[in-house]
Design an enzyme around this catalytic site. Structure first.
Site, PDB file in Angstrom:
ATOM      1  N   HIS A   1      38.119  45.607  36.203  1.00  0.00           N
ATOM      2  CA  HIS A   1      37.240  44.987  36.736  1.00  0.00           C
ATOM      3  C   HIS A   1      36.604  45.449  38.026  1.00  0.00           C
ATOM      4  CE1 HIS A   1      39.506  40.582  35.509  1.00  0.00           C
ATOM      5  NE2 HIS A   1      38.386  40.828  34.869  1.00  0.00           N
TER       6      HIS A   1
ATOM      7  N   CYS B   1      41.174  39.235  43.848  1.00  0.00           N
ATOM      8  CA  CYS B   1      41.201  38.473  42.609  1.00  0.00           C
ATOM      9  C   CYS B   1      41.777  37.110  42.921  1.00  0.00           C
ATOM     10  CB  CYS B   1      42.410  39.169  41.783  1.00  0.00           C
ATOM     11  SG  CYS B   1      41.941  40.941  41.489  1.00  0.00           S
TER      12      CYS B   1
HETATM   13  N1  ARG Z   1      46.150  39.507  34.568  1.00  0.00           N
HETATM   14  C1  ARG Z   1      44.988  39.329  35.342  1.00  0.00           C
HETATM   15  C2  ARG Z   1      44.015  39.878  34.014  1.00  0.00           C
HETATM   16  O1  ARG Z   1      44.209  41.107  33.651  1.00  0.00           O
HETATM   17  C3  ARG Z   1      44.428  39.951  36.759  1.00  0.00           C
HETATM   18  C4  ARG Z   1      43.004  39.633  36.935  1.00  0.00           C
HETATM   19  C5  ARG Z   1      42.721  40.338  38.180  1.00  0.00           C
HETATM   20  N2  ARG Z   1      41.682  39.602  38.871  1.00  0.00           N
HETATM   21  C6  ARG Z   1      40.460  40.216  39.054  1.00  0.00           C
HETATM   22  N3  ARG Z   1      39.617  39.598  39.671  1.00  0.00           N
HETATM   23  N4  ARG Z   1      40.555  41.536  39.088  1.00  0.00           N
HETATM   24  O2  ARG Z   1      42.911  39.064  33.674  1.00  0.00           O
END
Ligand code: ARG
Length: 276
Positions: free
Chosen positions: A175, A269
């Protein structure tokens, strides 16, 4: 510049407690379904993040956690708002799809927001960042793992702000918010190697004065930070990143978030910014 000159701006955030947090599926390289997660510890750590933000004078709205949505604690992924308009999320993986519904209901509860449902896959602030003071207000957008580049064009149409597409190339930093963060309205910090060479050039051109992070910082989720323009909230593992932001004139505030790292996330996150 010293942090005494860096002025904080009061923010409004949206968070969701990790009551139902588990790692029962693996959709990023950090998730290990064989390692046990301590949901109670996760809630305590989340609570200290929440009180850190309210203690700094910010408003935190809380979304009710839903059983069966273990990643809902990562509220940054649920939508992306700019000046009262909310561009809804559409998750890549079916396991997280219903989170978008919960966020949508939050925004549609009152008349405060203009909510626009997305056509294309995008994971909200996970892959979108807004810099209100850079070039009159621009959006930085990541793609390569989750968000469909078609959503970048869609976001530009919905929000009426230039959207700069940046290609992520390292699966560990899937991300945008694991590789880049806004330090204030016009300054960013990022880990260059998480981006394609061309995207690194774009970032260097737009942000010649960026705070550059390294792999150690990124792996400690040091880029996954929340800043109010003066205070930079980072997890306790991101020690070197704390030094870097202090060097740049900000005030690092460390919070322990070890459990949330098991899901592949940290401070940013878990915090969505609401830009009314
Ligand atoms: N387990 C989640 C996923 O893989 C983690 C999300 C993390 N969020 C972020 N904003 N990077 O989607």
């Amino acid at each position: 510049m010293s942090y005494m000159e860096r002025l904080p701006r009061n923010r409004t955030y949206l968070m969701c407690p990790p009551q139902h947090f588990t790692v029962e599926y693996a959709i990023n390289p950090w998730m290990d379904t064989t390692a046990a997660v301590d949901a109670e510890l996760a809630v305590r750590q989340w609570e200290s993040l929440r009180t850190t933000l309210t203690g700094l004078g910010h408003v935190v709205h809380v979304l009710d956690p839903v059983p069966g949505l273990p990643d809902m604690v990562y509220s940054a992924n649920g939508a992306f708002s700019v000046d009262g308009t909310v561009y809804g999320a559409r998750f890549l993986y079916p396991q997280r799809a219903n989170e978008a519904v919960e966020h949508r209901m939050f925004y549609q509860r009152g008349d405060d927001w203009r909510f626009v449902a997305p056509e294309h896959v995008n994971e909200g602030e996970g892959d979108f960042a807004y810099l209100p003071g850079a070039y009159g207000g621009i959006v930085l957008a990541g793609y390569g793992f989750r968000t469909d580049p078609a959503a970048h064009a869609e976001a530009q149409e919905v929000l009426g702000r230039p959207v700069i597409s940046l290609k992520l190339v390292d699966p560990a930093f899937y991300h945008l918010d694991t590789a880049l963060a806004a330090l204030d309205d016009r300054h960013v910090t990022y880990y260059p190697e998480a981006f394609s060479p061309a995207s690194q050039r774009v970032l260097a051109q737009l942000f010649p004065d960026a705070v550059l992070a390294d792999r150690v910082d990124a792996e400690a989720f040091g880029l996954n930070l929340v800043s109010d323009g003066r205070h930079v909230i980072l997890n306790t593992e991101a020690v070197a990143m704390g030094h870097k932001v202090r060097e740049a004139g900000y005030l690092p505030v460390h919070v322990e978030l070890s459990e949330l790292k098991r899901g592949g996330g940290s401070v940013k996150c878990a915090v969505a910014e609401l830009r009314a």
